[in-house]
Design an enzyme around this catalytic site. Structure first.
Site, PDB file in Angstrom:
ATOM      1  N   LYS A  63      46.322  36.779  41.106  1.00 32.95           N
ATOM      2  CA  LYS A  63      46.893  37.080  42.439  1.00 32.95           C
ATOM      3  C   LYS A  63      48.318  37.618  42.301  1.00 32.95           C
ATOM      4  CE  LYS A  63      43.701  33.786  44.418  1.00 32.95           C
ATOM      5  NZ  LYS A  63      43.387  32.821  45.455  1.00 32.95           N
ATOM      6  N   GLU A  92      32.583  32.955  47.068  1.00 37.12           N
ATOM      7  CA  GLU A  92      33.794  32.161  47.246  1.00 37.12           C
ATOM      8  C   GLU A  92      33.946  31.786  48.720  1.00 37.12           C
ATOM      9  OE1 GLU A  92      36.922  33.050  44.036  1.00 37.12           O
ATOM     10  OE2 GLU A  92      37.068  34.650  45.498  1.00 37.12           O
ATOM     11  N   HIS A 121      37.714  40.622  47.730  1.00 39.35           N
ATOM     12  CA  HIS A 121      38.246  39.253  47.734  1.00 39.35           C
ATOM     13  C   HIS A 121      38.641  38.881  49.162  1.00 39.35           C
ATOM     14  CE1 HIS A 121      40.864  35.829  47.115  1.00 39.35           C
ATOM     15  NE2 HIS A 121      40.194  35.641  45.988  1.00 39.35           N
ATOM     16  N   GLY A 134      42.082  27.988  47.259  1.00 43.81           N
ATOM     17  CA  GLY A 134      43.464  27.507  47.249  1.00 43.81           C
ATOM     18  C   GLY A 134      43.700  26.248  48.054  1.00 43.81           C
ATOM     19  N   SER A 147      38.762  26.760  44.485  1.00 42.02           N
ATOM     20  CA  SER A 147      39.252  25.459  44.006  1.00 42.02           C
ATOM     21  C   SER A 147      38.511  24.927  42.774  1.00 42.02           C
ATOM     22  CB  SER A 147      39.243  24.426  45.133  1.00 42.02           C
ATOM     23  OG  SER A 147      40.191  24.792  46.117  1.00 42.02           O
TER      24      SER A 147
HETATM   25  P1  PGA Z   1      41.508  29.213  43.873  1.00 40.58           P
HETATM   26  O1  PGA Z   1      41.262  30.765  44.120  1.00 40.58           O
HETATM   27  O2  PGA Z   1      40.893  28.886  42.548  1.00 40.58           O
HETATM   28  O3  PGA Z   1      43.001  29.038  43.891  1.00 40.58           O
HETATM   29  O4  PGA Z   1      40.833  28.483  44.979  1.00 40.58           O
HETATM   30  C1  PGA Z   1      40.047  31.378  43.790  1.00 40.58           C
HETATM   31  C2  PGA Z   1      40.060  32.827  44.160  1.00 40.58           C
HETATM   32  O5  PGA Z   1      40.719  33.188  45.142  1.00 40.58           O
HETATM   33  O6  PGA Z   1      39.433  33.658  43.489  1.00 40.58           O
END
Ligand code: PGA
Length: 237
Positions: free
Chosen positions: A8, A157, A88, A163, A193
């Site tokens: 990110k 996802e 995404h 997150g 997560s």
């Molecule tokens: P995260 O993000 O592991 O922080 O939940 C995953 C993603 O956005 O691909």
């Protein structure tokens, strides 16, 4: 299996280089045969000579041109990058990318033979509206996408799990991956997560072909442990 790190808007170029080197050394010294993908921020993209693959988190559907703030194919080719993340949820929901613009991007990079990690997933209100509504919402994200494209990887996802530290139950992940596998034979990753503490369980689920990791991937050591889990699961098959 496919183990992917979405960095990110984190890590400068110097930090990314250090991170990538750490992962590469780990892979070499542990005979890792899993596919490891790393998606750095655009300004941290660079050449990488090794086992792991560097991909772009985003690029515009253009070779170059007047698209302020975007990067195009020229910027990826400079570093030999042939992998891209498309769809995404942060790009869909925060940056406002529509399905129409994603289809355009998908087709542009597909024509060039890119490996595409295409993300799908529902926001919380869709999950709460019940299975039928949720699946309808996710199905719409498959619309216009060539689900049989040979270099396609899909990442499921759930938006509410990204997150937040929240995850669906292992049973829920299994059920939804089973459904999504009917839509495409492409490898199907789970993301949202994923941490060292749950990665092994998630990777062991039927129809989970890998993971896409955000926050927890920022710790090289944690990410390497997840790569190791995938390797062990594959070795024990
Ligand atoms: P995260 O993000 O592991 O922080 O939940 C995953 C993603 O956005 O691909």
């Amino acid at each position: 299996m496919i183990i992917a790190a979405n960095l990110k808007t984190n890590f400068t170029r110097a930090k990314t280089t250090k991170y990538v080197d750490e992962l590469e050394n780990f892979m070499q010294s542990n005979n890792i045969s899993q596919e490891v993908l790393v998606f750095p921020a655009a300004s941290s993209l660079n050449f990488h000579d090794g086992e792991l693959i560097i991909g772009a988190q985003n690029a515009y559907a253009t070779q170059n041109g007047a698209f302020t703030g975007e990067i195009g194919l020229d910027h990826l080719e400079e570093f030999g990058i042939k992998t891209i993340l498309i769809g995404h949820s942060e790009r869909r929901h925060i940056l406002g990318e529509t399905q129409e613009s994603l289809i355009k991007k998908f087709n542009f990079y597909k024509e060039l033979g890119f490996k595409i990690v295409y993300c799908v997933g529902e926001p919380l209100e869709m999950r709460e509206a019940g299975n039928e509504t949720m699946m309808k919402y996710i199905s719409a994200q498959y619309e216009g996408i060539d689900t049989e494209y040979k270099n396609l990887i899909i990442a499921y996802e759930p938006v509410w799990a990204i997150g937040t530290g929240l995850t669906p139950t292992l049973d829920d992940i299994e059920a939804i991956h089973k459904d999504l596998k009917q839509k495409s034979h492409a490898p199907l990753l789970y993301g949202g997560s994923v941490k060292v503490t749950n990665a092994n369980d998630v990777l062991a689920i039927d129809n989970v072909d890998g993971i896409l990791v955000g926050s927890a991937a920022l710790y090289a050591e944690h990410f390497c442990t997840m790569i190791e889990y995938a390797q062990q699961l594959e070795n024990n098959k």
